[in-house]
Scaffold this motif. Structure first.
Motif, PDB file in Angstrom:
ATOM      1  N   ILE B  25       0.927  -1.341  -0.006  1.00 55.46           N
ATOM      2  CA  ILE B  25       0.020  -0.018   0.077  1.00 55.46           C
ATOM      3  C   ILE B  25       0.806   1.217  -0.143  1.00 55.46           C
ATOM      4  CG2 ILE B  25      -2.459  -0.740   0.846  1.00 55.46           C
ATOM      5  CD1 ILE B  25       0.350   0.743   3.121  1.00 55.46           C
ATOM      6  N   GLU B  27       2.220   2.333  -2.513  1.00 55.48           N
ATOM      7  CA  GLU B  27       2.493   3.072  -3.909  1.00 55.48           C
ATOM      8  C   GLU B  27       1.573   4.201  -3.917  1.00 55.48           C
ATOM      9  OE1 GLU B  27       3.207   0.838  -7.804  1.00 55.48           O
ATOM     10  OE2 GLU B  27       1.672  -0.174  -6.472  1.00 55.48           O
ATOM     11  N   CYS B  30      -2.392   4.817  -3.413  1.00 58.17           N
ATOM     12  CA  CYS B  30      -3.131   3.919  -2.722  1.00 58.17           C
ATOM     13  C   CYS B  30      -3.724   4.540  -1.732  1.00 58.17           C
ATOM     14  CB  CYS B  30      -2.331   2.808  -2.314  1.00 58.17           C
ATOM     15  SG  CYS B  30      -1.558   1.731  -3.690  1.00 58.17           S
ATOM     16  N   ARG B  61      -4.089   0.655 -10.160  1.00 53.88           N
ATOM     17  CA  ARG B  61      -4.056   0.498  -8.700  1.00 53.88           C
ATOM     18  C   ARG B  61      -5.291  -0.193  -8.142  1.00 53.88           C
ATOM     19  NH1 ARG B  61      -0.189   2.433 -10.194  1.00 53.88           N
ATOM     20  NH2 ARG B  61       1.237   4.191  -8.988  1.00 53.88           N
ATOM     21  N   MET B  65      -4.741  -3.592  -5.925  1.00 58.88           N
ATOM     22  CA  MET B  65      -5.369  -3.613  -4.529  1.00 58.88           C
ATOM     23  C   MET B  65      -6.211  -4.666  -4.472  1.00 58.88           C
ATOM     24  SD  MET B  65      -5.794   0.524  -3.853  1.00 58.88           S
ATOM     25  CE  MET B  65      -6.277   0.446  -2.118  1.00 58.88           C
TER      26      MET B  65
END
Lengths: 179, 179
Positions: B25, B27, B30, B61, B65
């Motif tokens: 997380i 990145e 995020c 993303r 995720m």
DNA sequence: GTTTTTAGTTGCAACTTAAAACCTATTAAT
DNA sequence: ATTAATAGGTTTTAAGTTGCAACTAAAAAC
């Protein structure tokens, strides 16, 4: 350099500090640098070998973090080649965030508590999991939370100095948060 | 895609979950996506307008995720064009981290509490500042913390070289703090 | 005075991001 | 039934960022 996140005013009708925080410490190596610093690392070459970061990137991040007031940079007295980077109070205050993130990784990614274990130095027992707390210290889960508008919390405000009042209020009781 | 942080084994002689968390997380967008999701956003176009993110990056993303188990992706029944993204428990469990980061920004960057304010729905009072807690719930500051080796906390495990390990570890980290 | 250490900077290829245009499946409007 | 609009993507391309390796400059060690 870079100009990341902005906007945001649209979300839930208010200003949220999260994007601002992310602009300062959300960049790619910042938390790793922070962690090293919290572990006592203070010199360029040590950050370099501790973390697997490239020279130029490290230089860049340290500069930015110093500019952001998270670290201080001071040439050493006894060896003038060396520079000492140290966390400011502002930098140290990121510890709860870092621990929360690490605990999350422990629970959901590695599945195993990291070693060594972070403990209270008074009784040498592991610290608790970071949690959200009510005014009266009850642990809160997500479903126990709601967002309330500033104006509703301080109903006596007139437009003129509402902000001041809220700031003062929050300073007194030492608690805050919102979206 | 990308292959960020690894290594790390060198730091303080143990495994820390922080780099692992960051890989998932850490990145660039995020946390903003997470925040929107926590605010009830669940559709692609809504994330898009809520956050100021580019289409392709958002798509990327969200995929990541979902792969990481932070969100689920489910096409809507009533309108088959739409997709619903929802946080998993794993995703929701990032809330303390997010709040800690936001509170840090409130204190050190914006200087003003975000509006609306996150409250306990029971008594509608603002939640407390996220803090580190001892076993017995005392609030701990950075100086109250120490790192203790797993082996020392569980004394039965393997008596043979426990002392060596602890001594070596303490020498390494001196009297520092986080990992 | 030559070498080593420390903290950088520079140049360049590889990769990532952002913005815009495009695509495909639905649903809504005419 | 035909057309238009919407939702959730993918593709393309320029601009920006990263990471490696080589270089520099100052101070310290030998």
């Amino acid at each position: 350099m870079e100009k990341i996140r902005e906007d945001l005013s649209s979300l839930a009708g208010g200003e949220c500090s999260l994007p601002v925080s992310l602009e300062v410490i959300g960049e790619r190596w910042c938390f790793m640098i922070l962690r090293a610093a919290l572990n006592g690392v203070g010199h360029f070459e040590d950050f370099l070998s501790e973390i697997g970061i490239a020279r130029n990137i490290l230089a860049n991040r340290l500069t930015r973090m110093v500019e952001a007031g998270i670290m201080t940079r001071r040439p050493c007295d006894h060896d003038k080649r060396k520079v000492e980077y140290r966390l400011t109070d502002k930098g140290q205050d990121l510890l709860p965030t870092m621990i929360a993130l690490r605990q999350w990784g422990e629970r959901w990614e590695t599945g195993v508590p990291s070693n060594p274990i972070l403990c209270d130095s008074r009784d040498r027992k592991p610290i608790r999991k970071i949690s959200m707390r009510a005014h009266d210290d009850r642990v809160l889960e997500m479903d126990d939370l709601c967002w309330i508008d500033e104006a509703e919390l301080k109903p006596d405000s007139d437009g003129a100095n509402r902000d001041d009042m809220v700031v003062r209020h929050l300073r007194e009781i030492g608690e805050s948060t919102a979206a």
